[in-house]
Design an enzyme around this catalytic site. Structure first.
Site, short mmCIF file in Angstrom:
data_model
loop_
_atom_site.label_atom_id
_atom_site.label_comp_id
_atom_site.label_asym_id
_atom_site.label_seq_id
_atom_site.Cartn_x
_atom_site.Cartn_y
_atom_site.Cartn_z
NE ARG A 236 -4.11 -1.79 0.13
CZ ARG A 236 -4.10 -2.95 -0.50
NH1 ARG A 236 -3.03 -3.29 -1.20
NH2 ARG A 236 -5.12 -3.76 -0.43
CD GLU A 265 -3.95 2.10 -6.20
OE1 GLU A 265 -4.84 1.24 -6.38
OE2 GLU A 265 -2.87 1.83 -5.67
CG HIS A 285 -3.33 -1.93 -6.92
ND1 HIS A 285 -3.91 -1.16 -5.96
CD2 HIS A 285 -3.07 -3.13 -6.32
CE1 HIS A 285 -3.99 -1.84 -4.82
NE2 HIS A 285 -3.48 -3.05 -5.04
#
Length: 330
Positions: A236, A265, A285
């Site tokens: 993260r 994001e 991601h």
């Protein structure tokens, strides 16, 4: 039940074998990302259940209060993006299988792919050939170097195993309790936090984001890293203090970063500092995004939908809701 699936960017879920588990429901899949509360409230009005793809959409009280028929939010893994207190107050069950028995091998594999790609400068070499040129620069080997793994969880231990196979010295850093466990398991632990950051040639972060870990990696930590070292983050972005990574990379310590997670994001602004740096490699991601991984994850997620429809919800993270859950009212 009427079920909405959010943020399925490539319309992948309906192609999974496990999707047939939702065969008895009225399913709507959204392939775009929307965070505006008014838009979400309009499209989700009348839905009984939401299926979330990890943490892509924030589900907060201002939205939940407008979804008067919502009975269930079903997902897998951690849930910092969901207002659990609001769900409980409004009678919405949150089901999330925390997959305690298995790591995300997909995330560990991506971590290792990023390490190899960054150290061997593979993106630049590929780009050189695509431009009609031959070799561009010289990469570095990893054998004999030190891999620092920050965190002693399931994924971090798998990444450490990969490092040993490639002939690396592996050292851990984590909370005091986790360091004690690592030592008890026979693994090397850094003598100090300062030594961990200053001696790791490759340092990979593998922690959950929680109030106790938010911003746990500071600018002073990064400034201790070697000028030729690589920082990898597939966990993260919030584990690193705001602004610290860009500043440290500009200062030359660490020398490189390979990232799969970001403060905002999706990150689609080509002018983002991280995307414009030659010493940073970014992926969108995708650590957990493989067909194999999704078959495992969404089988659990869809089973949670069916369990609530049958009146017996599973993997409930807010059990105090059960006495007043909306599904009890039919």
């Amino acid at each position: 039940m009427r079920v909405a699936i959010l943020d399925d960017y490539f319309d992948t879920l309906r192609t999974l074998d496990c999707f047939e588990r939702l065969g008895g429901h009225d399913v709507t899949i959204y392939n775009d990302h929307v965070q505006n509360v008014d838009q979400l409230a309009d499209r989700l009005a009348g839905m009984d259940a939401l299926v979330l793809i990890r943490e892509r959409t924030q589900i907060r009280a201002d939205l939940l209060e407008r979804l008067t028929r919502l009975k269930l939010i079903s997902q897998r893994s951690v849930f910092p993006h969901i207002d659990i207190d609001a769900c409980t107050r409004l009678g919405v069950v949150v089901s999330s299988d925390m997959h305690a028995g298995s790591p995300s091998y997909a995330t560990a594999e991506l971590t290792w792919a990023l390490i190899l790609s960054a150290m061997r400068d593979i993106p630049r070499q590929v780009g050189s050939m695509q431009a009609g040129n031959w070799q561009s620069g010289v990469g570095r080997s990893i054998r004999g170097k030190t891999l620092g793994v920050y965190g002693y969880g399931r994924i971090g231990r798998v990444v450490a195993d990969y490092g040993r196979v490639f002939g690396m010295a592996v050292v851990f850093w984590a909370s005091e309790a986790s360091r004690d466990q690592a030592r008890a398991d026979g693994h090397a632990v850094a003598e100090s936090r300062q030594e961990f950051f200053s001696t790791s040639d490759i340092l990979s972060l593998h922690m959950r984001l929680a109030p106790t870990t938010r911003g746990i990696v500071t600018l002073s930590d990064l400034d201790r890293m070697k000028a030729e070292s690589l920082l990898v983050n597939t966990s993260r972005a919030g584990l690193i203090a705001p602004g610290a990574l860009v500043e440290s990379l500009e200062n030359g310590r660490p020398g490189m970063a390979a990232l799969d997670v970001y403060d905002q994001e999706p990150m689609v602004d080509p002018d983002s500092p991280l995307l414009r740096m030659d010493n940073v490699m970014c992926t969108p991601h995708i650590g957990y995004v493989t067909r194999d991984e999704w078959e495992i994850q969404f089988a659990d997620i869809f089973d949670q939908v069916n369990a609530l429809a049958a009146g017996s919800p599973t993997n409930v993270v807010n059990p105090e809701v059960l006495d007043r859950a909306r599904f009890n009212a039919g």
